[in-house]
Write an enzyme that holds these catalytic residues in place. Structure first.
Site, PDB file in Angstrom:
ATOM      1  N   ARG A  85      -1.362  -0.680 -20.653  1.00  0.00           N
ATOM      2  CA  ARG A  85      -2.166  -0.286 -21.807  1.00  0.00           C
ATOM      3  C   ARG A  85      -1.840   1.150 -22.225  1.00  0.00           C
ATOM      4  O   ARG A  85      -1.830   1.481 -23.409  1.00  0.00           O
ATOM      5  CB  ARG A  85      -3.658  -0.454 -21.514  1.00  0.00           C
ATOM      6  CG  ARG A  85      -4.507  -0.338 -22.775  1.00  0.00           C
ATOM      7  CD  ARG A  85      -5.946  -0.719 -22.538  1.00  0.00           C
ATOM      8  NE  ARG A  85      -6.592   0.148 -21.569  1.00  0.00           N
ATOM      9  CZ  ARG A  85      -7.826  -0.046 -21.099  1.00  0.00           C
ATOM     10  NH1 ARG A  85      -8.544  -1.087 -21.506  1.00  0.00           N
ATOM     11  NH2 ARG A  85      -8.351   0.783 -20.225  1.00  0.00           N
ATOM     12  N   LYS A 188      -6.012   3.557 -26.597  1.00  0.00           N
ATOM     13  CA  LYS A 188      -7.005   4.447 -25.989  1.00  0.00           C
ATOM     14  C   LYS A 188      -6.639   5.878 -26.389  1.00  0.00           C
ATOM     15  O   LYS A 188      -6.212   6.707 -25.570  1.00  0.00           O
ATOM     16  CB  LYS A 188      -7.040   4.248 -24.466  1.00  0.00           C
ATOM     17  CG  LYS A 188      -8.428   4.513 -23.887  1.00  0.00           C
ATOM     18  CD  LYS A 188      -8.565   3.909 -22.513  1.00  0.00           C
ATOM     19  CE  LYS A 188      -9.723   4.504 -21.738  1.00  0.00           C
ATOM     20  NZ  LYS A 188     -11.033   4.367 -22.344  1.00  0.00           N
ATOM     21  N   GLU A 224     -17.095  -3.783 -31.041  1.00  0.00           N
ATOM     22  CA  GLU A 224     -17.352  -3.350 -29.670  1.00  0.00           C
ATOM     23  C   GLU A 224     -18.236  -2.115 -29.676  1.00  0.00           C
ATOM     24  O   GLU A 224     -18.655  -1.639 -30.733  1.00  0.00           O
ATOM     25  CB  GLU A 224     -16.047  -3.076 -28.920  1.00  0.00           C
ATOM     26  CG  GLU A 224     -15.240  -1.914 -29.464  1.00  0.00           C
ATOM     27  CD  GLU A 224     -14.084  -1.527 -28.548  1.00  0.00           C
ATOM     28  OE1 GLU A 224     -14.173  -1.715 -27.332  1.00  0.00           O
ATOM     29  OE2 GLU A 224     -13.083  -1.004 -29.070  1.00  0.00           O
TER      30      GLU A 224
HETATM   31  C1  LIG Z   1     -13.420   1.759 -26.668  1.00  0.00           C
HETATM   32  C2  LIG Z   1     -13.429   1.114 -25.331  1.00  0.00           C
HETATM   33  N1  LIG Z   1     -13.575  -0.217 -25.263  1.00  0.00           N
HETATM   34  C3  LIG Z   1     -13.575  -0.863 -24.079  1.00  0.00           C
HETATM   35  C4  LIG Z   1     -13.442  -0.185 -22.886  1.00  0.00           C
HETATM   36  C5  LIG Z   1     -13.431  -0.921 -21.587  1.00  0.00           C
HETATM   37  O1  LIG Z   1     -12.118  -1.055 -21.122  1.00  0.00           O
HETATM   38  P1  LIG Z   1     -11.843  -1.240 -19.574  1.00  0.00           P
HETATM   39  O2  LIG Z   1     -12.590  -2.458 -19.156  1.00  0.00           O
HETATM   40  O3  LIG Z   1     -10.366  -1.442 -19.482  1.00  0.00           O
HETATM   41  O4  LIG Z   1     -12.323  -0.023 -18.902  1.00  0.00           O
HETATM   42  C6  LIG Z   1     -13.313   1.211 -22.901  1.00  0.00           C
HETATM   43  C7  LIG Z   1     -13.154   1.968 -21.649  1.00  0.00           C
HETATM   44  O5  LIG Z   1     -12.094   2.097 -21.161  1.00  0.00           O
HETATM   45  C8  LIG Z   1     -13.293   1.870 -24.141  1.00  0.00           C
HETATM   46  O6  LIG Z   1     -13.173   3.195 -24.185  1.00  0.00           O
END
Ligand SMILES: Cc1ncc(COP(=O)(O)O)c(C=O)c1O
Length: 344
Positions: A85, A188, A224
């Site tokens: 990622r 991210k 989300e």
């Molecule tokens: C915007 C966002 N969505 C979803 C997630 C959850 O992702 P993960 O389960 O890989 O931590 C995060 C945190 O990392 C995030 O910052």
């Protein structure tokens, strides 16, 4: 395995907050290649005043956790997913990504060097790992840097919410969007979090735990939260989660989608119209920090949809949470091979 000496920290009462550890590791990409990296106890960065991370937001990061198992082994969870990622995020922002092998080496190296900060099994805490990639080359015109820093820091953290697995209230935000459909919401990127702060702070001041975003194009479908994915559970045990180009692909959500059928759920990953929120019997936010945060209520267009009347997590979120955390902590069989031991 003999118990390792631990730092003098009250591990059972840690917040989800930064706390210094012994070292962080830093790798530099210069002249077309990554160097071998250094460990340092410095908590600051020497940075060029024209670095692209500062001026143009060439900054992406990751978040994962390292746990101590009951038998003392040190486990990390799906690290290759985070490495991949980060490469996706880096590509989106025209940055040089550390190869998967380098990402793994950096995480293992920093975890090993900070072993005494790995919270003991059963404390409810874990070692949060934060890989960060920034453009450090100087540019005044807008274009990608010619130099990058890949840094990994760790910090021991308690549960995201102090009481642990605690329900939260969300509010749907319609005055601000998190990410444009063809923008960088599925990376991210550090800038996504700055962009979301206005909405989050306003929601907190109004007594909500977090913001829930709709799709930016039509405000018709759910996307989300500011830092977690969303799922809803239907009365006939369907695990429903939004499919959207602007959502960050959560590794927790991906794992829950795999585990859900083992627990008798049917998984649906599709566009979820906001009107459907009322039909769920439970809902949850999922991400590395909190694993699952059960959603107590969602306030949308002045109306509150209540999922949990007594403020206690529901049985479906609880079952999913328990199964996933048991695997992460090495307490349950890891039939998907998600955990990996870090030799210490
Ligand atoms: C915007 C966002 N969505 C979803 C997630 C959850 O992702 P993960 O389960 O890989 O931590 C995060 C945190 O990392 C995030 O910052």
């Amino acid at each position: 395995m003999p118990a390792r000496p631990k730092a003098d920290i009250d591990f059972a009462n840690l917040a989800f907050a930064y706390q210094p550890t012994d070292v962080n590791v830093r790798y530099t990409w210069r002249d077309g290649k990554w160097d071998r990296g250094v460990e340092t106890d410095s908590q600051t960065l020497p940075l060029h005043i024209a670095a692209t991370c500062v001026h143009y937001g060439q900054a992406v990061f990751e978040g994962l956790k390292v746990y101590e198992a009951k038998d003392g082994r040190v486990l990390c969870f799906r690290i290759n997913e985070n490495a991949e990622r980060m490469a996706h995020s880096a590509g989106t922002l025209m940055m040089e990504a550390p190869p998967v092998a380098l990402f793994r080496e950096a995480v293992f190296r920093v975890a090993r060097a900070n072993q005494r900060f790995i919270p003991p099994h059963g404390s409810g805490a874990s070692l949060y790992v934060r890989p960060l990639l920034i453009g450090t080359g100087a540019r005044v015109g807008v274009r990608p840097a010619d130099e990058y820093l890949f840094l990994v820091l760790v910090t021991p953290v308690g549960p995201y919410f102090k009481q642990g697995f605690t329900p939260t209230k969300l509010v749907v935000e319609e005055e601000f969007d998190r990410a444009a459909p063809l923008g960088v919401g599925n990376a991210k990127a550090a800038g996504n979090y700055a962009a979301g702060m206005r909405a989050t702070m306003r929601a907190r001041e109004a007594g909500f735990g977090e913001v829930f975003y709709l799709d930016a194009r039509e405000h018709k479908y759910v996307d989300e939260l500011g830092a977690a994915n969303f799922f809803g559970i239907t009365a006939d045990k369907h695990y429903v989660t939004p499919q959207s180009v602007s959502v960050l692909r959560s590794i927790t959500n991906k794992s829950l989608r795999t585990l859900a059928p083992d627990l008798g759920f049917q998984v649906e990953e599709r566009a979820v119209p906001a009107e459907e929120l009322e039909s769920f019997v439970e809902a949850g936010a999922c991400g590395t920090a909190a694993v699952i945060t059960p959603i107590e209520s969602i306030t949308i267009r002045g109306k509150q949809i209540v999922y949990l009347k007594d403020g206690k997590p529901g049985p479906h979120c609880t079952a999913l949470y328990e199964r996933l955390t048991a695997i992460q902590l090495g307490d349950a069989e890891d039939k998907y091979g998600w955990t990996e031991e870090i030799e210490t």
